[in-house]
Design a protein around this motif. Structure first.
Motif, short mmCIF file in Angstrom:
data_model
loop_
_atom_site.label_atom_id
_atom_site.label_comp_id
_atom_site.label_asym_id
_atom_site.label_seq_id
_atom_site.Cartn_x
_atom_site.Cartn_y
_atom_site.Cartn_z
N SER A 265 -68.38 -45.11 -51.40
CA SER A 265 -68.70 -46.12 -52.41
C SER A 265 -69.44 -47.32 -51.85
O SER A 265 -69.98 -48.13 -52.61
CB SER A 265 -67.40 -46.59 -53.10
N ASP A 266 -69.47 -47.48 -50.53
CA ASP A 266 -70.15 -48.62 -49.92
C ASP A 266 -71.64 -48.39 -49.71
O ASP A 266 -72.35 -49.30 -49.27
CB ASP A 266 -69.50 -48.97 -48.57
N GLN A 267 -72.11 -47.20 -50.01
CA GLN A 267 -73.50 -46.89 -49.73
C GLN A 267 -74.45 -47.42 -50.81
O GLN A 267 -74.08 -47.56 -51.98
CB GLN A 267 -73.68 -45.37 -49.61
N ARG A 268 -75.67 -47.69 -50.37
CA ARG A 268 -76.78 -47.97 -51.27
C ARG A 268 -77.79 -46.85 -51.09
O ARG A 268 -78.17 -46.53 -49.96
CB ARG A 268 -77.43 -49.33 -50.98
N VAL A 269 -78.23 -46.27 -52.21
CA VAL A 269 -79.10 -45.09 -52.15
C VAL A 269 -80.31 -45.32 -53.05
O VAL A 269 -80.17 -45.74 -54.21
CB VAL A 269 -78.36 -43.82 -52.60
N GLY A 270 -81.49 -45.06 -52.52
CA GLY A 270 -82.71 -45.07 -53.32
C GLY A 270 -83.26 -43.67 -53.44
O GLY A 270 -83.49 -43.00 -52.44
N VAL A 271 -83.43 -43.20 -54.68
CA VAL A 271 -83.91 -41.84 -54.94
C VAL A 271 -85.33 -41.95 -55.50
O VAL A 271 -85.53 -42.43 -56.62
CB VAL A 271 -83.01 -41.09 -55.92
N ILE A 272 -86.31 -41.49 -54.73
CA ILE A 272 -87.72 -41.61 -55.10
C ILE A 272 -88.17 -40.33 -55.80
O ILE A 272 -88.03 -39.23 -55.26
CB ILE A 272 -88.58 -41.83 -53.84
N ALA A 273 -88.70 -40.46 -57.00
CA ALA A 273 -89.21 -39.30 -57.73
C ALA A 273 -90.43 -38.73 -57.01
O ALA A 273 -91.36 -39.46 -56.69
CB ALA A 273 -89.57 -39.68 -59.16
N ARG A 274 -90.41 -37.42 -56.77
CA ARG A 274 -91.56 -36.77 -56.14
C ARG A 274 -92.28 -35.83 -57.12
O ARG A 274 -93.28 -35.20 -56.76
CB ARG A 274 -91.13 -35.99 -54.90
N ARG A 275 -91.80 -35.72 -58.34
CA ARG A 275 -92.41 -34.87 -59.37
C ARG A 275 -91.89 -35.31 -60.71
O ARG A 275 -90.82 -35.94 -60.81
CB ARG A 275 -92.03 -33.42 -59.14
N ASP A 276 -92.59 -35.00 -61.77
CA ASP A 276 -92.10 -35.30 -63.10
C ASP A 276 -90.86 -34.48 -63.40
O ASP A 276 -90.65 -33.41 -62.84
CB ASP A 276 -93.17 -34.98 -64.15
N GLY A 277 -90.02 -34.96 -64.29
CA GLY A 277 -88.81 -34.25 -64.70
C GLY A 277 -87.56 -35.09 -64.65
O GLY A 277 -86.49 -34.63 -65.01
N ARG A 278 -87.67 -36.35 -64.21
CA ARG A 278 -86.54 -37.29 -64.15
C ARG A 278 -85.39 -36.80 -63.27
O ARG A 278 -84.23 -37.17 -63.47
CB ARG A 278 -86.02 -37.60 -65.56
N LEU A 279 -85.71 -35.99 -62.27
CA LEU A 279 -84.67 -35.53 -61.35
C LEU A 279 -84.15 -36.68 -60.49
O LEU A 279 -83.00 -36.63 -60.03
CB LEU A 279 -85.18 -34.39 -60.48
N ASP A 280 -84.97 -37.72 -60.28
CA ASP A 280 -84.47 -38.89 -59.55
C ASP A 280 -83.29 -39.51 -60.28
O ASP A 280 -82.30 -39.91 -59.67
CB ASP A 280 -85.60 -39.92 -59.35
#
Length: 380
Positions: A265-280
């Protein structure tokens, strides 16, 4: 496809959704069919009717449909076992669809002789089982695991309902989240850098990623990030790295499923979209739901580059991202201190990058002009 079935509702408790079948028949997919998107496999009652809890869903679509009752002699498997569904060879699908029933192990541990898979398709099933046995143990399932190539009549078989899955099922049922928080990765000590970028740059070009990923790596290294290539580590090394990290940045890809299972729970995560589809957004939802971590979905896509023969973005396409917008988004999320002066590659650089990827992969790519938001076929 069976029409009277519906995807499981995971917004409420599924504690009572474990069927017990005496003499249940486990049916793997037929040999020689190749890797089909939907397979005829699962568990049948002795009278040949389908056990609905054995169906595996991908969002609102069945991955498995009712098989026929096998002809001829069926081998008997004595003892008490638990059914886990299809065993995928693909890492991301293993981490979502092949573990979707492990929540029930907490209730059945000590009462079963082991757990049973059927192959996703009949390609070296014992090799695939050997690859994933260590992962299954690290996720908290210590019983014997078998991957059945042939139909088997099981003396006593527990069949749990799916408790996790893609798309609307990505947050998992309460029992699945509880199991993950209590067990996943707990036997492996954290070890690794506090800030990591999970990279795809060392994968074959045919696997897809973002354009200029090495440029992004250099920018993040200047911010104190270590570049992690998870495919170069064994399962324990990957889990140790994710448990040790405080800040994690990655493009949307399979390793984020593992991070969601073993992070904190202490983590910070950035998820960068690499394709369309809202998988980020889907990955960020899973991380927040499982661990309560601060996960930010970041979509700065300018264009999708897809193979000449393709009709939409997929796990093999390449994303052209807006570097200035990405820098600002990572800064706003507290993941980097700078990022406000990142520059955008010009058109000549983009042309050269696409030419490099095309030459390395032997595949020509084109800029996709389709509608935004189209979901890729899977989530590697």
């Amino acid at each position: 496809m069976t029409t009277d079935l519906a995807p499981p509702d995971l917004t409420r408790s599924i504690a009572d959704r474990i069927a017990l079948i005496e003499g249940g028949i486990v049916v793997p997919p037929a040999k020689g069919l190749g890797n089909q998107s939907v397979q005829r496999s699962g568990v049948l009652r002795p009278d040949g009717t389908l056990v609905p809890e054995s169906v595996t869903w991908r969002g609102r679509t069945q991955v498995t449909v009712a098989p026929a009752l096998p002809a001829g002699e069926i081998a008997d498997l004595p003892g008490t076992w638990m059914f886990l569904g299809p065993l995928f060879g693909h890492f991301g699908h293993f981490l979502v669809e092949s573990i979707c029933r492990i929540w029930a192990y907490a209730r059945l541990e000590g009462r079963i002789d082991g757990v049973l898979y059927v192959p996703k398709f009949q390609n070296r099933p014992e090799h695939v089982a050997n690859v994933y046995r260590p992962f299954l143990r690290a996720l908290g399932v210590g019983a014997e695991m078998r991957n059945l190539e042939e139909p088997a009549r099981v003396e006593r078989l527990y069949v749990p309902q799916q408790g996790f899955g893609m798309f609307q099922m990505i947050e998992g049922a309460p029992e699945f989240r509880d199991f993950v928080r209590a067990r996943a990765g707990k036997g492996i000590a954290p070890q690794g850098a506090e800030r990591i970028y999970v990279s795809r740059s060392a994968l074959p070009p045919a696997r897809g990623s973002i354009l200029f990923e090495r440029r992004l790596e250099a920018l993040l290294e200047a911010e104190g990030y270590t570049i992690l290539h998870p495919q170069k580590l064994d399962h324990a090394g990957q889990i140790a790295a994710y448990r040790a990290a405080r800040d994690v940045i990655a493009v949307d890809c399979s390793p984020l499923h593992l991070l969601a299972l073993v992070g904190n729970s202490d983590q910070r995560v950035g998820v960068i979209a690499r394709r369309d589809g809202r998988l980020d957004e889907i990955f960020a939802r899973q991380i927040r739901a499982f661990q309560g971590a601060e996960a930010t979905a970041i979509d700065t896509l300018r264009h999708n580059w897809i193979e000449d023969h393709a009709s939409r973005p997929s796990r093999t396409s390449w994303g052209e991202i807006d570097f200035p917008a990405l820098g600002r988004a990572l800064n706003a999320a507290g993941l980097i201190a700078g990022g406000l002066d990142w520059s955008r590659p010009d058109e000549d650089e983009v042309t050269a990058e696409i030419a490099r990827i095309s030459q390395a992969s032997g595949i020509a790519f084109k800029r996709w002009a389709g509608p935004p938001g189209t979901a890729p076929a899977d989530a590697d």
